[in-house]
Design an enzyme around this catalytic site. Structure first.
Site, PDB file in Angstrom:
ATOM      1  CB  SER A 141      24.309  15.079  12.327  1.00 43.25           C
ATOM      2  OG  SER A 141      23.593  15.784  11.350  1.00 43.25           O
ATOM      3  CD  GLU A 235      23.580   8.824   7.092  1.00 38.20           C
ATOM      4  OE1 GLU A 235      23.613  10.060   7.282  1.00 38.20           O
ATOM      5  OE2 GLU A 235      24.284   8.019   7.710  1.00 38.20           O
ATOM      6  CG  HIS A 265      21.337  11.507   9.758  1.00 33.60           C
ATOM      7  ND1 HIS A 265      22.490  11.907   9.109  1.00 33.60           N
ATOM      8  CD2 HIS A 265      21.173  12.381  10.781  1.00 33.60           C
ATOM      9  CE1 HIS A 265      22.987  12.970   9.705  1.00 33.60           C
ATOM     10  NE2 HIS A 265      22.210  13.282  10.737  1.00 33.60           N
TER      11      HIS A 265
END
Length: 297
Positions: A141, A235, A265
């Site tokens: 991320s 996602e 995710h």
């Protein structure tokens, strides 16, 4: 596998979403570290200036090679604790050491604090005697964003780059122009456009979200080492990963993109519960072993 992911999604919705930064950070540590890390991995604390860090080493691993890891959490949450199991597992399976860092978080420490801390961690490893070819960098991320940002900073300073980079569900476009932010909104249980908007505002503190320094999707990516990108098909950030792989490939960077069906995710955080989490971790470990082998050769 379908039941596994649905059970996990139910976990995320069992409690209301927290609102304050402190509550968000506590909740992320709780939900991401819901299962303990594998018990055959040794974790040991370290400090880099005022920054906390943590080594991991599995049985039989080569401590002369290391994965420097940056946790996710939108630059505003996440910790060594939240990502301990994921990082330790991949390091153990790749037969290498890992170093995870607790970089400063926004909004208390907005851009460029995290990048400064990432550079300090790189300097620490170099001072410890690790050659660039013995270091891989990775993150999920926002940590994927930070991974590319650090390599671009090193390249700009004319320094040697690491052997490889591993990105999981990377957030690469803080302008948030990816189409899957909307097309996957109904099936992503974790990441929404509104959520990312708040995180970006806290991190950027007025900085231009289109600046390649904070949105590596728009950077000149030429000259970077091999990159592995892993992302789930469910996602909202799927498009960031796909466009990132395309941009890297267009810049002549050897890039491997894996899109895992039905995964969410940073699903490898829950490898104890997800067959696909363990499989994706194994893919990443084998890829890292190969990348280190090529760097040595």
């Amino acid at each position: 596998m379908a039941d596994e992911i649905e059970d996990l999604k139910a976990l995320f919705t069992a409690k209301p979403r927290p609102t304050s930064w402190a509550e968000r950070r506590q909740r992320m540590d709780e939900i991401c570290a819901i299962d303990p890390p594998p018990d055959d991995i040794v974790f040991s604390p370290a400090t880099i200036g005022a920054m906390q860090a943590e080594w991991s080493l599995g049985p039989g691993s080569d401590a002369r090679r290391v994965l420097l890891y940056f946790h996710g959490g939108g630059y505003c949450s996440g910790s060594i604790t939240s990502h301990r199991g994921m990082v330790g597992r991949v390091g153990r399976d790749a037969a290498i050491r890992t170093l995870a860092i607790a970089y400063r978080l926004a909004p208390e420490a907005p851009y460029p604090a995290a990048l400064e801390d990432a550079l300090a961690a790189w300097r620490f490893l170099r001072d410890q005697g690790y050659a660039p070819g013995s270091i891989a960098i990775g993150g999920d991320s926002a940590g994927g964003n930070l991974t590319l940002a650090l390599m671009l900073r090193l390249r700009a300073m004319g320094e040697a780059l690491p052997a490889a980079a591993w990105l999981v569900s990377p957030w690469l476009d803080l302008r948030m122009t990816g189409k899957t932010l909307d097309s996957k909104a109904a099936i992503d249980p974790l990441i929404s456009r509104d959520y990312l908007t708040g995180l970006a505002a806290a991190f950027l503190a007025g900085h231009d979200p289109g600046d390649p320094v904070v949105s590596p999707l728009y950077a000149d990516l030429a000259g970077l080492p091999p990159v592995l990108i892993q992302v789930g098909s469910s996602e909202t950030l799927l498009d960031d990963a796909v466009r990132g792989a395309a941009a890297l490939g267009a810049a002549e960077v050897r890039t491997t993109l894996e899109i895992w069906p039905r995964m969410i995710h940073a699903w490898m955080l829950w490898s104890e519960r997800l067959t696909a989490g363990r499989a994706a971790s194994d893919h990443a470990a084998r890829w890292l072993r190969a990348a280190f082998g090529e760097a040595r050769g």
